[in-house]
Design an enzyme around this catalytic site. Structure first.
Site, mmCIF file in Angstrom:
data_model
loop_
_atom_site.group_PDB
_atom_site.id
_atom_site.type_symbol
_atom_site.label_atom_id
_atom_site.label_comp_id
_atom_site.label_asym_id
_atom_site.label_seq_id
_atom_site.Cartn_x
_atom_site.Cartn_y
_atom_site.Cartn_z
ATOM 1 N N GLY A 51 0.844 -1.186 0.000
ATOM 2 C CA GLY A 51 0.000 0.000 0.000
ATOM 3 C C GLY A 51 0.876 1.232 0.000
ATOM 4 N N GLN A 56 2.853 9.960 1.826
ATOM 5 C CA GLN A 56 4.162 9.298 1.812
ATOM 6 C C GLN A 56 5.039 9.733 0.645
ATOM 7 O OE1 GLN A 56 2.427 5.129 2.463
ATOM 8 N NE2 GLN A 56 4.451 4.992 3.392
ATOM 9 N N CYS A 100 6.447 -0.317 7.046
ATOM 10 C CA CYS A 100 5.982 0.843 6.284
ATOM 11 C C CYS A 100 7.139 1.347 5.425
ATOM 12 C CB CYS A 100 5.540 1.933 7.255
ATOM 13 S SG CYS A 100 4.974 3.437 6.450
ATOM 14 N N LEU A 101 6.846 1.724 4.183
ATOM 15 C CA LEU A 101 7.904 2.211 3.293
ATOM 16 C C LEU A 101 8.555 3.486 3.834
ATOM 17 C CD1 LEU A 101 6.285 1.639 -0.225
ATOM 18 C CD2 LEU A 101 8.095 0.285 0.837
ATOM 19 N N HIS A 142 -3.941 0.705 7.943
ATOM 20 C CA HIS A 142 -2.602 1.302 7.973
ATOM 21 C C HIS A 142 -2.543 2.522 7.031
ATOM 22 C CE1 HIS A 142 1.959 0.914 7.982
ATOM 23 N NE2 HIS A 142 1.730 1.727 6.965
ATOM 24 N N GLU A 143 -3.038 2.348 5.801
ATOM 25 C CA GLU A 143 -2.974 3.442 4.813
ATOM 26 C C GLU A 143 -3.891 4.594 5.205
ATOM 27 O OE1 GLU A 143 -0.549 3.431 2.868
ATOM 28 O OE2 GLU A 143 -0.082 1.322 3.197
ATOM 29 N N HIS A 146 -2.318 6.996 7.530
ATOM 30 C CA HIS A 146 -1.394 7.956 6.893
ATOM 31 C C HIS A 146 -2.103 9.255 6.521
ATOM 32 C CE1 HIS A 146 2.445 5.964 6.549
ATOM 33 N NE2 HIS A 146 1.924 4.875 6.014
HETATM 34 NI NI NI Z 1 2.871 3.010 5.791
#
Ligand code: NI
Length: 187
Positions: A51, A56, A100-101, A142-143, A146
């Site tokens: 995701g 991000q 997470c990226l 999770h997304e 953000h």
């Molecule tokens: Ni993330």
């Protein structure tokens, strides 16, 4: 007609300001927004993510993309785009490891709702609704976080967070104010 070659966008890392902002709703589905969504999807696959949310990559907009199964489904890609999403239902609770990226090399167990129902708009501005469990449910939650400036490490119990602090500090100290990685050791 749009003729856009997708870009691999730069991922903002922990320490970046955009990651902590409340993202703004999308009000117009312009070609620019659609091109950006193409870039977001492209970048998610390029970076091996399940995701990716607009903040991000430095855009404070309520958009995220998910594809929780592409890496084990013979690489078949099925990206879902959620714009201005809202949860309609949460059910149960389950704990599982997340990453997470924007927080490379950090993995921690996080409690989430087991099942969710989410509504929102797709890339064409059409209404969509998904019922999700398992990794799909976790990725949506999770997304979505953000979009409200919340990172998964915020959900780690306090005691565990003390041990995380050093890693987070290292990550932050190798990140400039734009989230650009300026360190040598990480990544
Ligand atoms: Ni993330």
């Amino acid at each position: 007609m749009r003729n856009h070659k997708p870009n691999n966008l730069h991922i903002r890392l922990y320490g970046d300001k955009t990651l902590r902002e409340i993202a703004k709703p999308v009000t117009e589905f312009t070609d620019e927004v659609k091109n950006f969504i193409d870039d977001l999807v492209f970048t998610m696959y390029e970076k091996d993510g399940v995701g990716l949310a607009a903040p991000q990559v430095g855009r404070s907009l309520r958009i995220f993309v998910v594809d929780p199964f592409w890496f084990n489904d013979e690489g078949k890609k099925n990206p879902l785009v959620l714009i201005n999403p809202e949860f309609k239902e949460f059910q149960g609770e389950v704990e599982s490891e997340e990453g997470c990226l924007s927080l490379p090399r950090i993995f921690e167990s996080v409690k989430r709702a087991e099942k969710v129902i989410i509504k929102g708009l797709n890339e064409n501005g059409e209404k969509v609704r998904y019922e999700a469990d398992g990794l799909f449910s976790r990725a949506l939650q999770h997304e979505y976080d953000h979009l409200n400036g919340i990172l998964f490490v915020d959900k780690v119990p306090k005691l565990k967070r003390i041990f995380l602090k050093k890693k987070l500090h290292e990550l932050q100290s190798t990140t400039d104010e734009n989230g650009k990685n300026i360190g040598e050791l990480l990544l």
